[in-house]
Design an enzyme around this catalytic site. Sequence first.
Site, short mmCIF file in Angstrom:
data_model
loop_
_atom_site.label_atom_id
_atom_site.label_comp_id
_atom_site.label_asym_id
_atom_site.label_seq_id
_atom_site.Cartn_x
_atom_site.Cartn_y
_atom_site.Cartn_z
N ASN A 243 0.95 -4.61 -7.71
CA ASN A 243 1.71 -3.74 -6.82
C ASN A 243 0.86 -3.06 -5.76
O ASN A 243 1.37 -2.71 -4.68
CB ASN A 243 2.42 -2.68 -7.69
CG ASN A 243 2.93 -1.50 -6.87
OD1 ASN A 243 3.94 -1.59 -6.20
ND2 ASN A 243 2.19 -0.39 -6.94
N TYR B 7 0.02 -6.70 8.71
CA TYR B 7 0.70 -6.46 7.44
C TYR B 7 1.58 -7.66 7.09
O TYR B 7 1.55 -8.16 5.96
CB TYR B 7 1.55 -5.20 7.53
CG TYR B 7 2.39 -4.93 6.30
CD1 TYR B 7 1.82 -4.35 5.17
CD2 TYR B 7 3.74 -5.28 6.27
CE1 TYR B 7 2.59 -4.12 4.03
CE2 TYR B 7 4.51 -5.05 5.14
CZ TYR B 7 3.94 -4.47 4.03
OH TYR B 7 4.70 -4.26 2.91
N LYS C 123 1.26 -10.34 3.77
CA LYS C 123 2.33 -10.59 2.81
C LYS C 123 2.74 -12.06 2.80
O LYS C 123 3.11 -12.60 1.75
CB LYS C 123 3.52 -9.69 3.09
CG LYS C 123 3.21 -8.20 2.88
CD LYS C 123 2.73 -7.93 1.46
CE LYS C 123 2.52 -6.46 1.19
NZ LYS C 123 2.10 -6.21 -0.21
N VAL D 110 11.39 0.85 1.00
CA VAL D 110 11.62 1.70 -0.16
C VAL D 110 11.13 3.11 0.18
O VAL D 110 10.10 3.29 0.84
CB VAL D 110 10.86 1.17 -1.40
CG1 VAL D 110 11.20 2.02 -2.63
CG2 VAL D 110 11.21 -0.29 -1.65
N THR E 7 9.11 5.69 -0.42
CA THR E 7 7.90 6.09 -1.12
C THR E 7 6.96 6.75 -0.11
O THR E 7 7.31 6.92 1.06
CB THR E 7 7.19 4.87 -1.75
OG1 THR E 7 6.68 4.03 -0.70
CG2 THR E 7 8.13 4.08 -2.65
#
Length: 283
Positions: A83, A151, A155, A184, A186
């Site tokens: 993660n 980024y 991925k 998400v 976060t």
Amino acid sequence: MARSAVVTGAAMGMGMLMARKLAQRGWRVFAGVMPGLDKSELTRGVELTVIDQNVTDPAMVRSGAAEVTKALAGAGLDLLINNAGIANIATGVIEGVDLEESKRLFDVNLFGQVRVIQAFLPLLHASRQAPRIFNFSSGAVRVPMPCSGMYNMSKYAVEGLTNTLRYELAKFGIQATSIEPGAVKTHMTANPVESTASIWDRTSPEMRKRYEAKLRPITEHLGKMLLDANDPDYVTDRVLRLVDVRRLKPRYMVGKEVRMLPLMQALLSETAFERLVAKQFNI
């Protein structure tokens, strides 16, 4: 016998939630945490083992694996959740992106996962309970937005890593899958409007002159979309459902804004899908 799991990047966000939820369900959990980060919320009211883990430090990763090996005493590891990751560096248009920051981003998001997999695969081979690897990718591989190219690339590389592992490990009974979450709520997506605006603050005057007028409306639109990001409990609950899936798919999309993308991409040609996205973002 209780199943065992290693979760990287467990000090906060989805990593912390997954580690805690697995522990609450009776798993034996080893939670990887960067040295110096607060562990109080992670360990509150649950029984789990914290291991020092900086995924960019090979010696520390190996030391953590040795600690887990000793604790399991030959039982093997049943689940590895990769993660740990970062997002808010190496931003900006490809023409002007900082390559040193880009190397750091890849060192965490891609090579960090490789280091962890290499260190813990011997334990996964020793498992007798359908061992599996969850590599966190991103919904960005479906819709790679401007100004986040590095980024996005990191991925995409995670997907390549997972696809290769699926073939290499199939005969050993070890399954791997990529998790493609949407946005998400976060720490990584906190203050999204300000974060996307700061991309231009970190961009050189030359690149701003060339790109900002045309691309800033797109990044602003993206920042507003992130205000409606997915609840982390929703995402982590759906990820953890996969621990009992008999045969894992190569990848799983998790989140309200990404769940229909595979169907759309199956029905449309690549060009037609690209045009649809471009229209939505006024590209």
